[in-house]
Design a protein around this motif. Structure first.
Motif, PDB file in Angstrom:
ATOM      1  N   LYS A  11      26.932  45.840  44.345  1.00  0.00           N
ATOM      2  CA  LYS A  11      26.321  45.796  44.981  1.00  0.00           C
ATOM      3  C   LYS A  11      26.023  47.529  45.767  1.00  0.00           C
ATOM      4  N   SER A  37      35.468  39.649  46.357  1.00  0.00           N
ATOM      5  CA  SER A  37      35.767  38.578  45.809  1.00  0.00           C
ATOM      6  C   SER A  37      35.925  39.084  43.825  1.00  0.00           C
ATOM      7  N   GLU A  38      35.262  39.963  42.860  1.00  0.00           N
ATOM      8  CA  GLU A  38      35.955  40.599  42.185  1.00  0.00           C
ATOM      9  C   GLU A  38      36.922  42.062  42.353  1.00  0.00           C
TER      10      GLU A  38
HETATM   11 MG    MG Z   1      31.634  40.688  44.277  1.00  0.00          MG
END
Ligand code: MG
Ligand code: ADP
Ligand code: 3PG
Length: 366
Positions: A195, A324-325
């Motif tokens: 991101k 999250s990852e």
């Molecule tokens: Mg992510």
């Protein structure tokens, strides 16, 4: 004023229908973290309505075209976790959903389809927020990982209902607030992931706080590109604004020296970089990390991220890791306990630690 915490609310105010914002935009870990709040509300609330987003779908597409972003699988998962039926409302007609909820028997728990299927969610549209609010009597935000987003289901809804932070939201705020007060030095911040624009900008707020910043993932590709280096067909953000150029010029950045590639595509940091980053982490007293060092989902390109995990897990530094990852491999390697604090937030954690006021957090103060 401070954040209004669910933990402190007199139970007599919790008897109506609770609207609970979760962040189900991961492999299930964030849902697990929300279970204590949901179980608590099941005891005191008449009904529960769960709202969440998943991915970044286009609201203009039909439900069928947006199917991979449907929350139906998450409703099944939640049902298993709570050992209780969860009624999935597989459409986005909110008036109809409201009727279904009102007509249901006490003790029901609903999950609404992906909030980002609705026009106005991302724009924090007042009308949509009011519509969400009409589904219940009070609002609980248990989605710290979304609290950097000014969305109708995160911020707008709080204008219409008494609103509280869930147990894990409180846990996040309390733990993350402590860390930045006086971090022991050397303080190393590690940035990676995909991101790009979101996270590059957060690096600016760490430039004075951290002793050095290690960079990997597609974030590193973009900085190399901004510096005029060749990165072939690697994932990159080519748009250059002033802030981005400023980041590329920061002096305390440590950039990868070698890579693992597929053709011209950079997919992971290389062995020399692993060694250098490892040596820096060994000397650290505080480590903050968000974003995998490579495309770890593809075999062969998980090595850089695994090395960083092992180094932090064996170092004496106090570590805070989120996203999250970023948490996926840590959990696969069963090393959760070797970290100081695991945040559910990626972008949200970085913005919070960087000292920014998060709209979702501010909306719970009054
Ligand atoms: Mg992510
Ligand atoms: P988090 O969820 O931990 O906050 P992000 O969502 O920013 O992190 O990024 C995670 C994604 O970044 C992973 O799915 C990973 O495959 C991807 N990624 C990391 N490095 C690269 C790279 N060099 N090229 C393409 N994708 C990458
Ligand atoms: C995250 O995974 O960081 C949150 O769910 C926010 O997702 P977003 O970046 O698509 O808003």
């Amino acid at each position: 004023m401070g954040i209004k915490y669910l933990r402190k609310v007199n139970k007599k105010y919790l008897s109506g229908t609770a609207i609970v914002r979760l962040d189900l935009n991961d492999d299930g870990y964030r849902m697990e973290r929300a279970v204590p709040t949901l179980k608590y509300l099941l005891k005191f609330a008449n009904k529960i309505v769960v709202l969440s987003h998943k991915g970044r779908p286009e609201p203009s597409l039909t439900l069928r075209d947006n199917k991979k972003y449907s929350l139906e699988p998450e409703s099944v998962k939640l049902s298993k976790l709570l050992e209780k039926k969860v009624d999935f409302i597989g459409h986005i007609r909110l008036s109809e959903a409201g009727n279904e909820i009102r007509n249901a028997k006490s003790d029901s728990i609903f999950m609404l389809e992906n909030t980002r299927f609705l026009e106005g969610e991302k724009e924090d549209e007042r009308e949509l927020a009011e519509h969400f609010a009409s589904l219940g009597n009070y609002f609980v935000n248990e989605a710290f990982a979304s609290s950097h987003r000014k969305n109708a289901s995160v911020t707008g809804i709080t204008k219409f209902l008494p609103s509280y932070a869930g147990f894990d939201f409180e846990n996040e705020v309390e733990n993350l607030s402590k860390i930045m007060k006086k971090p022991k030095r050397p303080f190393i911040a590690i940035f990676g992931g995909a991101k790009i624009s979101d996270k590059l900008v957060t690096m600016l707020s760490f430039r004075k706080k951290a002793d050095c910043m290690l960079v990997g993932g597609a974030l590193a590709n973009t900085i190399l590109y901004l510096r005029g280096e060749k990165i072939g067909k690697s994932l990159v953000e080519r748009e250059m604004d002033g802030a981005m150029l400023k980041i590329a010029g920061l002096k305390n950045l440590v950039m990868p020296k070698d890579f693992r590639k597929k053709g011209t595509i950079i997919l992971d940091i290389g062995p020399k970089t692993e060694k250098e980053y490892g040596a820096i982490i060994k000397k650290a007293k505080t480590v903050v990390w968000n974003g995998p060092m490579g495309a770890f989902e593809t075999k062969g390109f998980e090595k850089g991220t695994k090395k960083i995990i092992k180094e932090i897990a064996t170092s004496k530094a106090f570590s805070v890791v989120g996203g999250s990852e970023t948490l996926v491999l840590i959990r696969k390697m069963k090393l959760e306990k070797k970290f100081g604090f695991l945040s559910t937030g990626g972008g949200a954690m970085l913005e919070f630690l960087g000292g920014k006021k998060l709209p979702g957090v501010e909306a719970l103060k009054k």
